[in-house]
Design an enzyme around this catalytic site. Structure first.
Site, mmCIF file in Angstrom:
data_model
loop_
_atom_site.group_PDB
_atom_site.id
_atom_site.type_symbol
_atom_site.label_atom_id
_atom_site.label_comp_id
_atom_site.label_asym_id
_atom_site.label_seq_id
_atom_site.Cartn_x
_atom_site.Cartn_y
_atom_site.Cartn_z
ATOM 1 N N ASP A 1 18.040 40.021 -3.214
ATOM 2 C CA ASP A 1 18.044 39.268 -4.460
ATOM 3 C C ASP A 1 18.965 38.067 -4.336
ATOM 4 O O ASP A 1 19.813 37.989 -3.436
ATOM 5 C CB ASP A 1 18.517 40.162 -5.617
ATOM 6 N N LYS B 1 15.201 36.431 -8.175
ATOM 7 C CA LYS B 1 14.697 36.179 -9.522
ATOM 8 C C LYS B 1 15.829 35.584 -10.339
ATOM 9 O O LYS B 1 16.990 35.930 -10.152
ATOM 10 C CB LYS B 1 14.230 37.479 -10.198
ATOM 11 N N MET C 1 22.781 39.939 -18.262
ATOM 12 C CA MET C 1 21.851 38.819 -18.451
ATOM 13 C C MET C 1 21.828 38.358 -19.911
ATOM 14 O O MET C 1 20.776 38.068 -20.479
ATOM 15 C CB MET C 1 20.440 39.222 -17.992
#
Length: 259
Positions: A42, A62, A175
């Site tokens: 990632d 991502k 997030m």
């Protein structure tokens, strides 16, 4: 956690890379990186950790509300490399089972008959709480801990706002930086006190780690000053005693800003 091989294909190990600092990588994760033929990682996995890998590195990152490798493409990468007989590490930031789409990737492997195993990692919430000198649970304060996301596939994520708004609740919000105004509004709409402490830990455990102490009432304005990935610790403030130990802050590269 191990599983018997389903075919003679290669094997995939899902590895949690921890929050960023190489010292917080598990020994199992270190060995897996040394032995892997291919490491599919990632975007939040730092260069110091990637440097431990001896095999081929493939970025499959991502980014929330930004450029991302489609999940279908990631699944195809994992299955494709393992299908050649390669030993594959799927390296995820933090713990691979927390907001890491682990189940989707396991399902793709099982459909292809490929062996897999999991090596969990230290999640960012634990590292962030340690950075501010707090525990995530405390007798007389909170009997539970919520780990929630600020956004999901549909955009800003809805949560049990009424439950979170109760006094004494503690949550680690992943997030949530771009969703901070939404989170602030929903909580206050459900009765949360504007003075509820919220601490934002940016780049937890890394040399550029920064701690920003805020309240629910100042959350959305405070979040705008952050540029890196951050965990929001709702209901927790930095321990006052830590402010009396500036030498520890300097030694760890920690910076604290009060908003």
């Amino acid at each position: 956690m191990s599983h018997q091989p389903l075919t003679h294909n290669g094997a995939v190990t899902f590895v949690g890379a921890g929050p960023g600092c190489v010292d917080m990588l598990t020994m199992g994760a270190f060995r897996a990186l040394q032995e892997a033929d291919v490491v599919i990682h990632d975007r939040l996995v730092g260069p110091e950790i990637l440097a431990l890998a001896k095999g081929t590195l493939i970025d499959a990152g991502k980014e929330g509300f930004g450029p991302s490798t489609p999940q279908s493409a990631i699944n195809a990468l994992i299955v494709g490399h393992a299908g050649t007989g390669a030993r594959v590490v799927r390296l995820k930031g933090g713990d691979c089972g927390i907001f890491g789409r682990l189940d989707e990737e396991i399902e793709a492997l099982e459909a292809a008959g490929i062996q897999w195993s999991i090596l969990p990692g230290l999640t960012s919430a634990a590292a962030a709480a340690a950075a501010i000198g707090q525990s995530l649970t405390k007798r007389g304060r909170n009997r539970g801990l919520r780990i929630v996301t600020g956004h999901d596939m549909d955009g800003f994520a809805d949560q049990d706002w009424k439950g979170l708004a109760r006094s004494g609740e503690v949550a680690a919000i992943y997030m949530g930086k771009k969703a901070s105004r939404f989170i602030q509004g929903r909580l206050m709409m459900h009765g949360a006190d504007a003075n509820t402490p919220v601490t934002l830990v940016e780049n937890a455990t890394r040399p550029d780690q920064r701690i920003v102490a805020a309240t629910l009432g100042t959350l959305s304005d405070t979040a705008t000053c952050l540029t890196g990935p951050a965990v929001m610790l709702y209901g927790l403030a930095p321990r006052a005693a830590a402010q009396a130990l500036p030498e520890l802050h300097e030694a760890s590269g920690l910076k604290e800003v009060t908003a």
